[in-house]
Write an enzyme that holds these catalytic residues in place. Structure first.
Site, PDB file in Angstrom:
ATOM      1  CD  GLU A 264      -3.028  -1.071   2.214  1.00  0.00           C
ATOM      2  OE1 GLU A 264      -2.992  -0.144   3.055  1.00  0.00           O
ATOM      3  OE2 GLU A 264      -3.895  -1.952   2.218  1.00  0.00           O
ATOM      4  CG  HIS A 282      -6.485   0.635   4.137  1.00  0.00           C
ATOM      5  ND1 HIS A 282      -5.343  -0.040   4.479  1.00  0.00           N
ATOM      6  CD2 HIS A 282      -7.386   0.336   5.110  1.00  0.00           C
ATOM      7  CE1 HIS A 282      -5.535  -0.708   5.611  1.00  0.00           C
ATOM      8  NE2 HIS A 282      -6.777  -0.488   6.004  1.00  0.00           N
TER       9      HIS A 282
END
Length: 316
Positions: A264, A282
């Site tokens: 990420e 997210h």
């Protein structure tokens, strides 16, 4: 009782929690952009360290946190905290997992609906002047089987919300599932293989551990029903992304929706460019209500723990 202590806030959190800490008598330094190197230098002055997901509490940080009593994560997962080293130094690690339950659960439903009704495709086409109504035949959630992997707080809440949409529920967990809850939502409890084979939608709600890494792999994806959908809002490592790429390219399943990724921000362009993937950055806990609640919950927990320590340290 006023509490003494210094708190460093290393990531951006809702002001409500900071206010609660200050009102309790704590000195709070709000440094949401602090680098890890700066933190290593400054951390020796603080009794409490507060983070979200950006800041990494490594062994080096913990080694320098000579005063620290508590490391607090304003969220669920503790992946960014070296909990083993913290335990060695007798530093308590706490989180605010309960605060994001509703936010994440609602996102799961949103992702399911986005895939089922082709909402991202419809949005993009319409904005670009394309009227593709005839191509967008969707499916309804009513009557479909939703497989929930992991029946913790979020998994149970997803089940209750999905039951309201008149979905049928299948559940799997490595720990025994509460029988009263199963009865409440008419949950069919089964093994993982049966859940994978039987579900029209599968949603993952497990922590990242050695046992859950690539829990959803080539073998599991191959067992999914043709045209079924996969949702992951837990941890990116739970799904083997390359196996998912192959599965989506082959149109084995109807689609997938990811809010979390193995790296990420995500770097797998092959995955991100797929038309049958819905992806979000997210944002599971990213609601105004969720962030406010998370900061308040963690602040109250910190105060409670410090009060307990103060009482324990007083001479009898």
């Amino acid at each position: 009782m006023q509490i003494e202590g210094n708190v460093i806030v290393c990531d951006s959190i809702d002001e409500k929690g900071i206010g609660i800490l200050k009102n309790a008598g704590l000195i709070v330094d709000n440094l949401p952009e602090i680098s890890n190197q700066e933190l290593i230098t400054k951390v020796k002055d603080y009794d409490v360290i507060i983070v979200r997901s950006r800041t990494k509490i490594t062994k080096e940080v913990i080694d320098n946190a000579t005063k620290a009593k508590i490391i607090a994560r304003v969220g669920v997962g503790l992946d960014n905290i070296d909990t083993v080293e913290a335990q060695k130094k007798n530093i308590e690690v706490i989180n605010a997992g309960e605060a994001s339950v509703n936010a994440v659960s609602e996102l799961v439903l949103g992702l399911m609906l986005s895939m089922s009704r082709n909402i991202p495709t419809a949005n993009n086409a319409t904005k670009h002047g394309k009227w593709i109504k005839k191509d967008l035949i969707g499916v309804e959630l009513k009557g479909k089987y939703l497989g929930i992997i992991g029946l913790g707080k979020i998994g149970r809440n997803v089940a209750r919300l999905a039951r309201g949409l008149r979905m049928n529920l299948i559940g799997y967990d490595v720990v025994p599932i509460d029988k009263n809850f199963a009865q409440e939502v008419s949950l069919i409890t089964t093994d993982l293989k049966t859940l994978i084979e039987s579900s029209d939608y599968i949603t993952c709600h497990v922590p990242y551990t050695e046992q859950t890494k690539h829990l959803i792999n080539n073998e599991m994806l191959a067992m999914m029903k043709n045209g079924s959908y996969l949702i992951n809002t837990s941890r990116g490592e739970v799904i083997d992304e390359q196996a998912l790429v192959d599965c989506l390219k082959n149109k084995k399943i109807g689609g997938a929706a990811l809010d979390v990724y193995e790296t990420e921000p995500p770097t797998n362009k092959e995955l991100l460019e797929l038309d049958n993937l819905v992806c979000t950055p997210h944002i599971g806990a990213q609601t105004k209500e969720g962030q406010e609640l998370a900061s308040s919950v963690i602040a109250e927990k910190i105060i409670q723990r410090l009060l307990e320590r103060q009482v324990e340290s007083k001479p009898t």
